[in-house]
Design a protein around this motif. Structure first.
Motif, short mmCIF file in Angstrom:
data_model
loop_
_atom_site.label_atom_id
_atom_site.label_comp_id
_atom_site.label_asym_id
_atom_site.label_seq_id
_atom_site.Cartn_x
_atom_site.Cartn_y
_atom_site.Cartn_z
N THR A 161 0.37 -60.35 -5.62
CA THR A 161 -0.80 -59.60 -5.16
C THR A 161 -1.08 -59.95 -3.70
N SER A 162 -1.96 -59.16 -3.09
CA SER A 162 -2.34 -59.40 -1.71
C SER A 162 -3.00 -60.76 -1.59
N GLY A 163 -2.51 -61.58 -0.66
CA GLY A 163 -3.06 -62.92 -0.49
C GLY A 163 -2.41 -63.96 -1.38
N GLU A 221 7.17 -56.99 3.70
CA GLU A 221 6.58 -55.66 3.43
C GLU A 221 7.24 -54.59 4.32
N GLY A 242 5.84 -50.66 3.85
CA GLY A 242 4.43 -50.37 3.66
C GLY A 242 3.98 -49.08 4.32
N HIS A 248 5.18 -55.07 -2.12
CA HIS A 248 4.36 -54.63 -3.26
C HIS A 248 4.94 -53.37 -3.86
N GLU A 306 6.65 -51.27 -5.92
CA GLU A 306 7.38 -51.39 -7.18
C GLU A 306 8.60 -50.49 -7.21
#
Ligand SMILES: Nc1ncnc2c1ncn2[C@@H]1O[C@H](COP(=O)(O)OP(=O)(O)OP(=O)(O)O)[C@@H](O)[C@H]1O
Ligand SMILES: Nc1ncnc2c1ncn2[C@@H]1O[C@H](COP(=O)(O)OP(=O)(O)OP(=O)(O)O)[C@@H](O)[C@H]1O
Ligand SMILES: [Mg+2]
Ligand SMILES: [Mg+2]
Lengths: 295, 275, 295, 275
Positions: free
Chosen positions: D79-81, D206, D209, D239, D241
Motif C-alpha cells: 500500500t501507499s507508504g 512505480e 503510474g 501498485h 495489479e
C-alpha cells in the motif's frame, strides 16, 4: 477585521519562515544606508570645509613705502574695480610690528635687535567668497603687483595650492570609492532581489494557483518591505552616528583646526534618509514579486 | 452573517464524513446524477472549438467542444500525451487557448480580469498531476493554504483539514513535511488541498497514479461524497481503467488532442452529452 | 583522452548554459579585485607619501647671537645626545640673508631697505626619519629651546600638524571606506556563492544520482573557477590601471608637488593579485559544491 | 580495447530492439528466469534484517531480509507508504539503514567509499518515482547525462538514446525540454535514462503510474527485453495489479515496512525465494 488579521498573521509567518533571507536583506539595507549616508556626510562636510577655506583667503600686498591716508580711497577703488572684494585693510610699518610682536607673545624678545621699522607696510585684501579658485586668485595677485609701490604679493598660494591639491585628491578618492560602492550596492541589491525571488517563487506560484488575490500576496510583502526599510535604515544611521562620534572625538583638535570640524546631518536629512529607504524597500519587494502578479 | 451559516453547514457536513465513509461502499453507485437537459440548463463549463497549440507545433487540443454540467462527474481518458492535462489547465486558466471559446460559470475566460481569475480559482479545486505541494511546509500548512486565501477562520480550517486527512487515511502525517511523504501520500494531500475549500468544480488530474487499490477507493468515495452532498462537479483525468471501467458516469476520450466519447460507451449515451 | 575531452566539453556546456550567472560572477570578481587593489594602491601611496614627509622635517633654532666655529662641535654633541639626528647645519646671519634673497629671486628688492644683519643666525636640525611623530618633534623642539642663546625654535609644526591632520583624516576615510567595502564584498561573494549553488543544485544532485565521479563534477567547476579568477582579476587590474593613468595625468602637478606623486604596483604585486584571485575563485567554486560531494 | 568491443555489442543489441519489439508480444512470457539454487549462488543484492526508521519514529522498513538474484525480475507491491521507495533508496545508497546489512554485488554498502558508491551507481539504473529529470534540459540531454558520467562515446550515446526513445514511443520529443512534456512522457524519459547505461540492476519505482495501458506494455516489453538479452536484474515497485497479476515472476509484498510474499502467490513459491 479577519482580512487584517490574515495579513498580519501572514507577515509574521513569512518573517519566521524565511528569517535567514530576512536577516540578510536587513543587513543589506543597513549596509546600503550606512554607505550612502557615509559618503553623503563626507561630501557635505567637504563642501562646508571648502566654504570655510574661502573665508580664509587673504592677499597681502607688501609695499616699499607707506600709503598716505588721502591716497587710500584711490587704491581701494582700483582694487575694487578689478574684482569684488569684501574688505581692504591698510597696515603701516608700526602696525605690522605691533601685530608681529603680539603674535610672538612671550618670545617677542627676538625682535629686540630689530627696529620697529624692519617690517614693510602692506595692504591686506580679503576677496569675496566667490573668488575661491586658484587661477583666479593668482590672476588677482598678478594684478595687485601692478599697484604703485607694490613690492611683493603674498597670496598664500603655496599653502592654498597644497590644500587645494589635497582636497582634490580627497575628492577623487571619495568619488571613486563612492562610485565603486554604488556599483557594489547595485550588485548586492540585485542579488538580494534575485535570492528573494528564488526563495519565494515556489510559495507565490502555489498561492496564485490556489486563487490568492493580489492583496493577499502583496500586502504582507509590502509590510515586510516597510519593516525592512525602517529597521535597516535606522540601524545604518545609528552605525554612522557612532562612527561620527568616534571620529569627532578623535579629531577634536585645537582651535585652529576648526576649519575641518565635521558635523552630522540635521534632523530633516536624517528623516529624509529614513523615508527614502522605506519607500525603496517597499518598491523593491513589490518589484521582486512583479512577475508573479498578472497585469 | 451568511458566511457564518455557510461555515457552520460546512462543519456539519464534514463531521459526518467519517461515518459516511462506511455508509458508501465502493460498489454502491446510487449517487449518479443524470445530467439535465442540455437545451434548458446552462453548463458550468463550456468549451467551443478550442484549439491549443504549444509553440512551435505541438497540437495538444484540436477543435475540442465540451459541456460539463453542474453536478456531473466526468472521466477524461486518453493515451499519454493526448492532451488531458492541457484541457484541465485551459479550464482553470493556467493556459490560454490558441483559438476557441471557454466559459466557466458563464464567464468568458478570455475576457476575465486577473482578479476575476483569482476569484474563480478559489471556487475551483485542482489536484495537479505533479501535485505542486510546498515540500518545506507541513501537510497541515499545505492544505490550509487553500482555505487561507479565502480568509476562512482558523478554526474551520483546522477542523476541515482534520476531517479530510482522516478521510484519506493520512491523519498521522498531519505535521510531517510534505517533502518527506511517500508519493502516494503526497498525491492524497494534493487531493485534500483541492477539496479543502468546498469547491464547486473539482479537477483531478490522474488522482490515483501513485495509489494502491485501497487508497484509490478512498479517493473515489471522496469524489462521490462531494458530488452527492455538495453537488460538486468533478472532472477526473485518468488512465486507470479500474476507476471508470463500469461506471455510469460520463467517460470522454482524448486522442491526439481530439475529443470523443469513450469507445466502450454505448452510442446513445454519447448523444446525450455531446453538444 | 576521452576523459579530458569530456571535462572540456562539460566546462563549455556549463559556461553556455549558465552564462547569466557566469557573467555576474565574473563582474563580481572584477569588482572585488578592483576594489581591493584600489585601496591597496591608496594605502601603499599613503605610506610612501608619509615617508617622504619624514624627509622634509627640519627644526630651525633661531639664536640671539652667532655660534662661534669652535663651539659648534659642543652644540652638535648636545643635540645628538638628546635624539638621533641626520644632519646639523649652522647658518650665520649672512648665510641666512643670502639664502632668503636667493629664494626671493627677482623680488629681492624688498630686502634692500634691510641690512644683511636683520635675520637672526640659526641652527638647522634634520632629525632621522624615525622621528616622525608630532609629540616627539615638539619634545625635541622644547629641548632645543634650552640650548644656550636659543631664542625661538621653528619646528614647522603648524604645517606639519595641518598635514598630519589631513593624512589622518584621509586615512580614516580610506580605512572606513575599505571596511565598508570589505563588508560589501563579503555580502556579494556570499550571495554569488548562494546563487551559484542554487543554479547548479538540480544538476549536481542528478549527476550524483547517476553515479558521476568527483572528478567528473569537480574538474569542470575547477576550470571554470580558474577562468573566472584569471579573467576577473585581469579586468579588475586593467580598470584600476586606467583609473590610475587618469589620476596621474590629472595630478601631474609642478615639481614641488612631487611629495604626492602616486605610483602603480610593481609587476610582482600585480602577479600576486592575479594568482591570489585565481586561487580564491577556484577555492570558492569548490566550496560552493562541497555539500554535493560526500566526504 | 575491451571497452570498444563492449560498446560494439551494445550497439548491436540496441539496433535490434526495434525489431524485437514486435517479436515479443506482451503475453509471451517465455523469458522467465528461474532463480538459481540459493545455497550455491551469491545473490546480486542481499538485505539482512534491515530496519529503516526515519526520525523521529516513522518505521519505513522493519527487519527486512531479501535476496535478489542475478537475472531475476522482482515485483514489490504494498500500500501507499508501505516502504517500497525506501527499500529502493536503501539499495542504491540514497538512504542508509538504521540497522542491518545491505550487500550489492558482494559489497557491504555501509563500508563502501564515496567513489565506490558512485561507481556502483553507474551500474544501477534507477527510475525514481518523482523522475528527477532536469526540466530545463532536453530529453536527449537528460538521457545522455546518464551515459556521459561513464565517459561513453558521443556516437554511442546518440545511437542508444534514439533507440530507447523509439522503443518508448517518444522519438518526436527528443529535442523538447523535459519540463514541457506531459507527465506520462516524463515518466518514460526517466525510464529511458535508467536503462541508458545498460545497467546490470534496474530499479523502477512505480514506472507506470502515469501511463496508459499501451505505454505500460511498451515499458513491460522493455523490461523483459533487457532481462532476457542483457541478463539485467529488475526490481519493479508498483501498485498496478495489471502488471503483476498473472506473471510468473516473483512478487513480494510490503506492509508497514514488513516484507512477505504476495498473498496471491502459492506457498511453495514463497519458500523458494525467502532466505
Ligand atoms: N525522507 C523522509 N523523511 C521522513 N519520513 C519519510 C521519508 N521518506 C519516506 N518517509 C515515510 O516513510 C514511509 C514509507 O515511505 P515510502 O516512500 O518508502 O513509501 P512507498 O511504499 O514508496 O509509498 P508510495 O507507494 O506512496 O510511494 C512513509 O510513511 C513516509 O511518510
Ligand atoms: N508547456 C508545454 N510546452 C510544450 N508542449 C507541451 C507543454 N505541455 C504539454 N505539452 C505537450 O502537449 C501534449 C499534451 O500534453 P498533456 O500534458 O496535455 O498530455 P496528457 O494527456 O496530460 O498526458 P499524460 O497522461 O502523460 O499526463 C504532449 O505532447 C506534451 O508534450
Ligand atoms: Mg497529464
Ligand atoms: Mg514510493
Amino acid at each position: 477585521m479577519r482580512f487584517l488579521a490574515y495579513i498580519l498573521r501572514q507577515t509574521g509567518k513569512n518573517l519566521r519562515q524565511t528569517w535567514g533571507t530576512q536577516i540578510m536583506t536587513l543587513l543589506t539595507v543597513t549596509l546600503s544606508v550606512l554607505i550612502f549616508a557615509f559618503f553623503f556626510l563626507i561630501y557635505t562636510n567637504m563642501i562646508r570645509a571648502s566654504e570655510r577655506l574661502g573665508n580664509d583667503v587673504r592677499l597681502i600686498v607688501y609695499l616699499d613705502q607707506e600709503v598716505p591716508e588721502q591716497m587710500r580711497p584711490e587704491f581701494e577703488k582700483k582694487i575694487r574695480d578689478f574684482a569684488p572684494v569684501e574688505k581692504i585693510v591698510f597696515v603701516s610699518r608700526t602696525e605690522a610690528f605691533a601685530k608681529l610682536s603680539a603674535q610672538l607673545g612671550k618670545e617677542k624678545d627676538v625682535l629686540n635687535d630689530l627696529g620697529p621699522d624692519f617690517l614693510p607696510p602692506s595692504i591686506e585684501v580679503y576677496p569675496l567668497k566667490t573668488l575661491n579658485d586658484l587661477t583666479k586668485i593668482s590672476q588677482f595677485s598678478d594684478f595687485l603687483l601692478t599697484l604703485p609701490h607694490a613690492a611683493k604679493v603674498q597670496s598664500g598660494s603655496d599653502w592654498l595650492r597644497r590644500f587645494g591639491y589635497f582636497t582634490n585628491l580627497l575628492r577623487v578618492v571619495v568619488l571613486l570609492s563612492a562610485g565603486l560602492l554604488i556599483i557594489s550596492m547595485t550588485f548586492i541589491i540585485s542579488y538580494t532581489l534575485r535570492l528573494t525571488v528564488l526563495s519565494r517563487q515556489g510559495e507565490l506560484e502555489v498561492l496564485r494557483l490556489l486563487g490568492a488575490t493580489s492583496a493577499y500576496i502583496r500586502l504582507p510583502l509590502l509590510l515586510e518591505g516597510m519593516l525592512q526599510g525602517l529597521l535597516g535604515s535606522s540601524l545604518g544611521l545609528a552605525a554612522l552616528y557612532s562612527l561620527y562620534q568616534w571620529i569627532a572625538n578623535r579629531f577634536s583638535g585645537p582651535g585652529f583646526l576648526k576649519l575641518f570640524d565635521i558635523t552630522f546631518f540635521p534632523p530633516e536629512i536624517t528623516a529624509g534618509i529614513l523615508l527614502t529607504s522605506i519607500v525603496l524597500c517597499t518598491a523593491g519587494s513589490l518589484f521582486s514579486i512583479r512577475r508573479f502578479i498578472r497585469i | 452573517m451568511l458566511y457564518f451559516i455557510n461555515n457552520y453547514c460546512n462543519i456539519m457536513y464534514y463531521s459526518s464524513l467519517a461515518a459516511i465513509r462506511r455508509a458508501f461502499p465502493p460498489s454502491d453507485k446510487k449517487g449518479f446524477h443524470m445530467p439535465r437537459d442540455a437545451s434548458t440548463e446552462k453548463p458550468l463549463v463550456e468549451l467551443v472549438n478550442v484549439t491549443k497549440i504549444y509553440p512551435p507545433d505541438v497540437v495538444a487540443a484540436e477543435d475540442v467542444s465540451l459541456r460539463i454540467y453542474k453536478g456531473e462527474i466526468l472521466f477524461l481518458t486518453g493515451t499519454s500525451g493526448a492532451g488531458k492535462t492541457t484541457l484541465i489547465k485551459l479550464i482553470c486558466c493556467l493556459e490560454t487557448p490558441t483559438r476557441g471559446l471557454i466559459e466557466v460559470a458563464g464567464r468568458n475566460l478570455s475576457r476575465i480580469s486577473s482578479a476575476g481569475v483569482q476569484r474563480m480559482r478559489q471556487k475551483i479545486g485542482v489536484a495537479y498531476q505533479d501535485f505542486r505541494l510546498l515540500d518545506k511546509q507541513t501537510v497541515l500548512q499545505n492544505i490550509a493554504m487553500a482555505m487561507e486565501v479565502t480568509y476562512a477562520s482558523p478554526k474551520l480550517i483546522r477542523f476541515r483539514v482534520e476531517e479530510l486527512l482522516e478521510l484519506l487515511n493520512l491523519s498521522d502525517k498531519r505535521d510531517k513535511l510534505a517533502g518527506e511523504l511517500s508519493r502516494g501520500e503526497q498525491q492524497r494531500v494534493a487531493l485534500a488541498r483541492a477539496a479543502a475549500n468546498g469547491p464547486s468544480l473539482l479537477l483531478a488530474d490522474e488522482p490515483t497514479g501513485n495509489l494502491d487499490p485501497v487508497a484509490t477507493e478512498l479517493v473515489i468515495n471522496l469524489f462521490r461524497y462531494l458530488n452527492e452532498r455538495n453537488g460538486t462537479t468533478i472532472v477526473v483525468a485518468t488512465h486507470d481503467e479500474s476507476i471508470y471501467a463500469d461506471t455510469e458516469y460520463r467517460v470522454m476520450s482524448l486522442s491526439k488532442g481530439q475529443l470523443s466519447a469513450h469507445p466502450s460507451r454505448a452510442p446513445h449515451q454519447i448523444e446525450l452529452f455531446e453538444a
